[in-house]
Design a protein around this motif. Structure first.
Motif, short mmCIF file in Angstrom:
data_model
loop_
_atom_site.label_atom_id
_atom_site.label_comp_id
_atom_site.label_asym_id
_atom_site.label_seq_id
_atom_site.Cartn_x
_atom_site.Cartn_y
_atom_site.Cartn_z
N THR A 11 0.83 -1.19 0.00
CA THR A 11 0.00 0.00 0.00
C THR A 11 0.87 1.25 0.00
O THR A 11 0.62 2.18 -0.75
N ALA A 12 1.90 1.26 0.82
CA ALA A 12 2.79 2.42 0.85
C ALA A 12 3.46 2.60 -0.50
O ALA A 12 3.61 3.71 -0.98
N ALA A 13 3.86 1.49 -1.12
CA ALA A 13 4.50 1.59 -2.43
C ALA A 13 3.51 2.09 -3.48
O ALA A 13 3.85 2.94 -4.30
N VAL A 14 2.29 1.59 -3.46
CA VAL A 14 1.26 2.03 -4.42
C VAL A 14 0.98 3.51 -4.21
O VAL A 14 0.85 4.28 -5.15
N ASN A 15 0.88 3.92 -2.95
CA ASN A 15 0.57 5.32 -2.65
C ASN A 15 1.80 6.20 -2.76
O ASN A 15 1.69 7.41 -2.69
N GLY A 16 2.97 5.62 -2.91
CA GLY A 16 4.19 6.38 -3.10
C GLY A 16 4.65 7.14 -1.88
O GLY A 16 5.22 8.22 -2.00
N ALA A 17 4.42 6.59 -0.71
CA ALA A 17 4.81 7.32 0.49
C ALA A 17 5.29 6.37 1.57
O ALA A 17 5.02 5.18 1.52
N GLU A 18 6.01 6.94 2.51
CA GLU A 18 6.48 6.17 3.64
C GLU A 18 5.87 6.75 4.91
O GLU A 18 5.67 7.96 5.02
N ALA A 19 5.59 5.88 5.87
CA ALA A 19 5.09 6.36 7.15
C ALA A 19 6.28 6.74 8.01
O ALA A 19 7.25 6.01 8.08
N GLU A 20 6.21 7.91 8.62
CA GLU A 20 7.27 8.37 9.50
C GLU A 20 6.65 8.88 10.78
O GLU A 20 5.57 9.44 10.76
N ALA A 21 7.36 8.73 11.87
CA ALA A 21 6.86 9.27 13.14
C ALA A 21 7.15 10.76 13.20
O ALA A 21 8.24 11.19 12.87
N SER A 22 6.16 11.53 13.60
CA SER A 22 6.40 12.95 13.80
C SER A 22 7.00 13.12 15.19
O SER A 22 6.76 12.32 16.08
N ALA A 34 2.79 8.22 21.74
CA ALA A 34 1.57 8.54 22.48
C ALA A 34 0.34 8.35 21.60
O ALA A 34 -0.74 8.16 22.09
N ARG A 35 0.50 8.44 20.31
CA ARG A 35 -0.59 8.24 19.36
C ARG A 35 -0.01 7.58 18.12
O ARG A 35 1.21 7.56 17.93
N PRO A 36 -0.85 7.03 17.28
CA PRO A 36 -0.34 6.36 16.08
C PRO A 36 0.49 7.30 15.23
O PRO A 36 0.26 8.51 15.22
N GLN A 37 1.44 6.72 14.52
CA GLN A 37 2.26 7.52 13.63
C GLN A 37 1.41 8.13 12.53
O GLN A 37 0.48 7.51 12.04
N GLU A 95 -9.29 4.30 9.52
CA GLU A 95 -8.10 4.93 8.96
C GLU A 95 -7.09 3.86 8.57
O GLU A 95 -6.87 2.90 9.31
N GLY A 96 -6.49 4.03 7.42
CA GLY A 96 -5.52 3.06 6.93
C GLY A 96 -6.15 1.95 6.11
O GLY A 96 -5.45 1.13 5.53
N LEU A 97 -7.48 1.90 6.08
CA LEU A 97 -8.24 0.91 5.30
C LEU A 97 -7.80 -0.53 5.57
O LEU A 97 -7.52 -1.29 4.66
N PRO A 98 -7.76 -0.94 6.84
CA PRO A 98 -7.26 -2.27 7.17
C PRO A 98 -8.07 -3.42 6.58
O PRO A 98 -7.52 -4.51 6.38
N ASP A 99 -9.35 -3.19 6.28
CA ASP A 99 -10.18 -4.27 5.75
C ASP A 99 -10.26 -4.28 4.23
O ASP A 99 -11.01 -5.06 3.65
N TRP A 100 -9.51 -3.39 3.57
CA TRP A 100 -9.54 -3.32 2.11
C TRP A 100 -8.51 -4.26 1.51
O TRP A 100 -7.45 -4.49 2.07
N THR A 101 -8.84 -4.79 0.34
CA THR A 101 -7.91 -5.65 -0.38
C THR A 101 -6.87 -4.78 -1.09
O THR A 101 -7.05 -3.57 -1.26
N GLU A 102 -5.79 -5.41 -1.53
CA GLU A 102 -4.77 -4.69 -2.29
C GLU A 102 -5.38 -4.08 -3.55
O GLU A 102 -5.04 -2.96 -3.92
N THR A 103 -6.28 -4.81 -4.20
CA THR A 103 -6.93 -4.31 -5.41
C THR A 103 -7.76 -3.07 -5.12
O THR A 103 -7.72 -2.09 -5.87
N GLU A 104 -8.50 -3.09 -4.02
CA GLU A 104 -9.31 -1.92 -3.65
C GLU A 104 -8.43 -0.72 -3.33
O GLU A 104 -8.73 0.41 -3.74
N ARG A 105 -7.33 -0.95 -2.64
CA ARG A 105 -6.40 0.14 -2.32
C ARG A 105 -5.78 0.72 -3.60
O ARG A 105 -5.63 1.94 -3.72
#
Length: 162
Positions: A11-22, A34-37, A95-105
């Motif tokens: 998903t990160a590769a498809v969306n072209g982004a990386e998750a980073e902690a603020s 203290a909260r999700p990244q 948030e993050g679409l955990p129940d979505w398939t790779e195709t849906e994402r």
């Protein structure tokens, strides 16, 4: 690239982004977050890069004759409808679409890209510098919605009392 499993990495590769902690998401003592990244976008391409790529694409096909502001707006609205269709009948979506398939994402990434491309081209045709416009709009929003008054509330700014 930070990912907890293969699907997140895809998903990160498809969306072209990386998750980073603020920095704000980490506790002062260096403990656990203290909260999700927060999700972050990649730095490239820039909005200007996207504008340039779309301009070249349109020029190569002699489509400028069709890409006037009204037409671009209607095309963008159509693409927003396609995004809405992906969410239709799903109920609340986490948030993050955990129940979505790779195709849906991947479909979502394509449709959101279409919306962004049309938005950028519409802004170009209307001579709106989006990055500067966003800065001005955020400054106005800060005035309309001061954190001290609106914390935790979804009311419209006209409903707040001084």
């Amino acid at each position: 690239m930070m990912a907890t499993n293969g699907e997140d990495a895809h998903t990160a590769a498809v969306n072209g982004a990386e998750a980073e902690a603020s920095p704000q998401s980490k506790l002062q003592n260096g403990g656990t977050a203290a909260r999700p990244q927060r999700f972050t976008f990649s730095t490239e391409p820039s909005i200007e890069d996207i504008r340039r790529m779309q301009a070249e694409f349109t020029d190569e096909r002699d489509w400028n004759q069709f890409h006037q502001p009204r037409n671009l707006l209607l095309a963008m609205v159509g693409e927003v409808g396609e995004v809405a269709e992906l969410f239709q009948w799903k109920g609340e979506v986490a948030e993050g679409l955990p129940d979505w398939t790779e195709t849906e994402r991947e479909q979502l990434a394509h449709e959101l890209s279409d919306v962004l491309i049309y938005l950028v081209e519409l802004a170009e045709k209307c001579r709106v510098d989006l990055p500067k416009a966003v800065l001005r709009k955020m400054a106005l929003n800060r005035l309309k919605y001061p954190a001290s008054k609106v914390q935790g509330s979804a009311k419209k700014y006209t409903e707040y009392k001084d």
